[in-house]
Design a protein around this motif. Sequence first.
Motif, PDB file in Angstrom:
ATOM      1  N   SER A  45      39.613  19.399  -1.509  1.00 19.47           N
ATOM      2  CA  SER A  45      39.041  18.751  -0.337  1.00 19.47           C
ATOM      3  C   SER A  45      37.521  18.637  -0.480  1.00 19.47           C
ATOM      4  CB  SER A  45      39.367  19.552   0.918  1.00 19.47           C
ATOM      5  OG  SER A  45      38.691  20.812   0.874  1.00 19.47           O
ATOM      6  N   ALA A  46      36.923  17.843   0.412  1.00 19.19           N
ATOM      7  CA  ALA A  46      35.466  17.685   0.390  1.00 19.19           C
ATOM      8  C   ALA A  46      34.766  19.019   0.630  1.00 19.19           C
ATOM      9  CB  ALA A  46      35.047  16.663   1.438  1.00 19.19           C
ATOM     10  N   GLU A  47      35.327  19.854   1.500  1.00 15.65           N
ATOM     11  CA  GLU A  47      34.699  21.151   1.778  1.00 15.65           C
ATOM     12  C   GLU A  47      34.737  22.058   0.552  1.00 15.65           C
ATOM     13  OE1 GLU A  47      35.722  24.954   4.589  1.00 15.65           O
ATOM     14  OE2 GLU A  47      35.285  23.054   5.613  1.00 15.65           O
ATOM     15  N   ARG A  48      35.855  22.068  -0.157  1.00 13.60           N
ATOM     16  CA  ARG A  48      35.947  22.904  -1.353  1.00 13.60           C
ATOM     17  C   ARG A  48      34.989  22.409  -2.436  1.00 13.60           C
ATOM     18  NH1 ARG A  48      42.049  23.482  -3.156  1.00 13.60           N
ATOM     19  NH2 ARG A  48      41.154  25.108  -4.496  1.00 13.60           N
ATOM     20  N   ILE A  49      34.896  21.102  -2.616  1.00 13.25           N
ATOM     21  CA  ILE A  49      33.974  20.562  -3.618  1.00 13.25           C
ATOM     22  C   ILE A  49      32.534  20.857  -3.222  1.00 13.25           C
ATOM     23  CG2 ILE A  49      33.106  18.421  -4.632  1.00 13.25           C
ATOM     24  CD1 ILE A  49      35.993  17.404  -4.651  1.00 13.25           C
ATOM     25  N   SER A  50      32.241  20.785  -1.931  1.00 14.24           N
ATOM     26  CA  SER A  50      30.901  21.137  -1.461  1.00 14.24           C
ATOM     27  C   SER A  50      30.574  22.590  -1.792  1.00 14.24           C
ATOM     28  CB  SER A  50      30.800  20.901   0.042  1.00 14.24           C
ATOM     29  OG  SER A  50      29.553  21.339   0.538  1.00 14.24           O
ATOM     30  N   ALA A  51      31.548  23.479  -1.657  1.00 13.08           N
ATOM     31  CA  ALA A  51      31.324  24.882  -2.002  1.00 13.08           C
ATOM     32  C   ALA A  51      31.081  25.058  -3.492  1.00 13.08           C
ATOM     33  CB  ALA A  51      32.520  25.724  -1.558  1.00 13.08           C
ATOM     34  N   VAL A  52      31.808  24.300  -4.318  1.00 11.81           N
ATOM     35  CA  VAL A  52      31.584  24.370  -5.762  1.00 11.81           C
ATOM     36  C   VAL A  52      30.176  23.895  -6.098  1.00 11.81           C
ATOM     37  CG1 VAL A  52      32.318  23.442  -7.990  1.00 11.81           C
ATOM     38  CG2 VAL A  52      34.029  24.183  -6.335  1.00 11.81           C
ATOM     39  N   LYS A  53      29.713  22.840  -5.435  1.00 13.19           N
ATOM     40  CA  LYS A  53      28.337  22.378  -5.647  1.00 13.19           C
ATOM     41  C   LYS A  53      27.334  23.471  -5.278  1.00 13.19           C
ATOM     42  CE  LYS A  53      29.173  17.440  -4.908  1.00 13.19           C
ATOM     43  NZ  LYS A  53      28.901  16.262  -4.040  1.00 13.19           N
ATOM     44  N   ALA A  54      27.592  24.165  -4.180  1.00 15.39           N
ATOM     45  CA  ALA A  54      26.687  25.237  -3.761  1.00 15.39           C
ATOM     46  C   ALA A  54      26.701  26.394  -4.764  1.00 15.39           C
ATOM     47  CB  ALA A  54      27.083  25.726  -2.369  1.00 15.39           C
TER      48      ALA A  54
END
Length: 264
Positions: A204-213
Amino acid sequence: MSLIHATAIVDPKAELDSSVQVGPYTIIGPNVRIGAGTTVGPHCVIEGHTTIGNDNRIFQFNSLGAVPQDKKYAGEPCELIIGDRNTIREFCTFNIGSPGDAGVTKVGNDNWIMAYVHLAHDCVVGNHTIFANSAQLAGHVHVGDWVILGGFTVVHQFVRIGAHSFSAMHSLLFADVPPFVMCQGQPAEPRSMNFEGLRRRGFSAERISAVKAMHKALYRDDLTLEQAKERIAALSQEKPEAAPDVAMMLDFLNQTSPQRGIIR
């Protein structure tokens, strides 16, 4: 009609499911077990204490279960275990384990392993990986799920490669590769995270955002590893959907030895 070619040599003590197909001039030793639906191409040698699961496709000219390339090995009954639904292309060499480790080399399920791949003693490979042509793993290497190794990737002994990571062609891995990281170079350096691979796997977008962080904490903000781990741990509260991804990253980092470290 027999599914074992007349020119194949299968030891009477080997245990092959009745549906196993064996091609011409293949040799299968006495301590080999092969599960239902697996096909073994011509001119293969499968020996040692080797267990192969169901529905694997093993192409011609493979050597599976030979003794480790370890001068300390003295004939101990170590093993090679291969799971289900793997594709193993031509000229691969998978060795049994050694008594200096768990004594087992393991390959999981649903892996796509291309030609000339070497798995040395005591390697552990997860599920859904892709190893391109001539990827070479030294002893005791651990590879997580969904890893992709580019062609001619060479991995130093005892290196760990985290889930969903990706190495470019001709990469040399001398240190651990954290989950999600894309790396390239000789020696390999982190370049980005495997965002496209994660999207294809339904992140999901939230999981990918966490990977970016996590990538930012590890590689962009000039933090020590301990500071980066603290920043990453906080993401579980900020992005609850990504809590399992954060936990996987922290578990990997906490198991990294100070002597080897991670690629940075």
